[in-house]
Scaffold this motif. Structure first.
Motif, PDB file in Angstrom:
ATOM      1  N   VAL A 114      36.471  44.242  38.976  1.00 38.66           N
ATOM      2  CA  VAL A 114      36.630  42.801  38.950  1.00 38.66           C
ATOM      3  C   VAL A 114      37.794  42.471  39.881  1.00 38.66           C
ATOM      4  O   VAL A 114      38.918  42.925  39.681  1.00 38.66           O
ATOM      5  N   LEU A 115      37.481  41.726  40.921  1.00 40.99           N
ATOM      6  CA  LEU A 115      38.491  41.207  41.833  1.00 40.99           C
ATOM      7  C   LEU A 115      38.820  39.808  41.333  1.00 40.99           C
ATOM      8  O   LEU A 115      37.908  39.001  41.103  1.00 40.99           O
ATOM      9  N   HIS A 116      40.110  39.525  41.136  1.00 45.55           N
ATOM     10  CA  HIS A 116      40.469  38.249  40.517  1.00 45.55           C
ATOM     11  C   HIS A 116      41.849  37.785  40.947  1.00 45.55           C
ATOM     12  O   HIS A 116      42.631  38.547  41.519  1.00 45.55           O
ATOM     13  N   THR A 117      42.121  36.524  40.635  1.00 47.35           N
ATOM     14  CA  THR A 117      43.455  35.987  40.846  1.00 47.35           C
ATOM     15  C   THR A 117      44.382  36.598  39.793  1.00 47.35           C
ATOM     16  O   THR A 117      43.933  36.999  38.714  1.00 47.35           O
ATOM     17  N   ASP A 118      45.667  36.668  40.120  1.00 53.11           N
ATOM     18  CA  ASP A 118      46.594  37.373  39.223  1.00 53.11           C
ATOM     19  C   ASP A 118      47.135  36.512  38.080  1.00 53.11           C
ATOM     20  O   ASP A 118      48.109  36.882  37.432  1.00 53.11           O
ATOM     21  N   ASP A 119      46.466  35.393  37.790  1.00 51.04           N
ATOM     22  CA  ASP A 119      46.855  34.600  36.632  1.00 51.04           C
ATOM     23  C   ASP A 119      46.321  35.193  35.330  1.00 51.04           C
ATOM     24  O   ASP A 119      46.695  34.761  34.243  1.00 51.04           O
TER      25      ASP A 119
END
Length: 189
Positions: A85-90
């Motif tokens: 899963v590639l995601h924003t770091d929030d």
């Protein structure tokens, strides 16, 4: 000796005539790059007929909300059954997430899949990818020297955009390059 320059958090854009059909018109985000390896995720190639719901059903995990209909991408030819899963770091899993670049992270755990479908507690932006692209010691640097790839800054809009067919030309345009003007012939001066 040339000092090592990490490309972690940068994007590779395939040149025409790359010579490997697996990477024709590829846009790859480099998630890790050290002197002895590089690892990236291809951002422009949906897995035919596979959605997030397909994967969640296979794992017997509930698929909540509209997010379940999102496409799954083919991240690369290595370990095609392994999901990232590639995601924003929030959203982060302290034990499993790898933060990199500016505001990005990669996680390979089931809770990241569940978080993708949670519009409140999950990451603001995310995509599931199967497999990855990998390079051994010096391999990526050699390919860069042969003008196989252009490098660009990561653009969150491009990374998470659903217009996969246009990502390659948009990545080139971001570098000021018109895809129609590129030659498939490589050369050296």
């Amino acid at each position: 000796m040339v000092e090592f320059q990490s490309l972690t958090g940068r994007v590779l854009v395939a040149m025409p005539g790359i010579g490997d059909p697996r990477f024709e018109h590829a846009v790859i985000l480099i998630c890790a790059h050290g002197p002895d390896h590089a690892m990236g995720l291809r951002l422009d190639r949906p897995a035919p007929g596979v959605t997030l719901k397909t994967v969640l059903d296979k794992l017997e995990t509930p698929a909540l909300g509209d997010a379940a209909a999102r496409p799954v991408l083919i991240g690369g030819p290595v370990e095609k059954e392994r999901g990232f899963v590639l995601h924003t770091d929030d959203w982060m899993n302290d034990e499993a997430s790898l933060p990199f670049g500016e505001g990005l992270a990669m996680t390979g755990s089931r809770d990241a899949l569940i978080a993708m479908t949670d519009a409140v507690a999950g990451p603001r932006r995310s995509v599931l990818l199967l497999g990855y692209a990998g390079w051994g010691e010096g391999q990526l640097e050699e390919e860069l020297g042969e003008n196989v790839w252009l490098t660009a800054d990561a653009d969150v809009g491009l990374i998470f955009d659903d217009d996969h067919d246009a990502k390659w030309s948009r990545a080139l345009a971001g570098l000021g390059v018109d895809a129609a003007m590129l030659s498939g012939q490589a050369g050296r001066a």
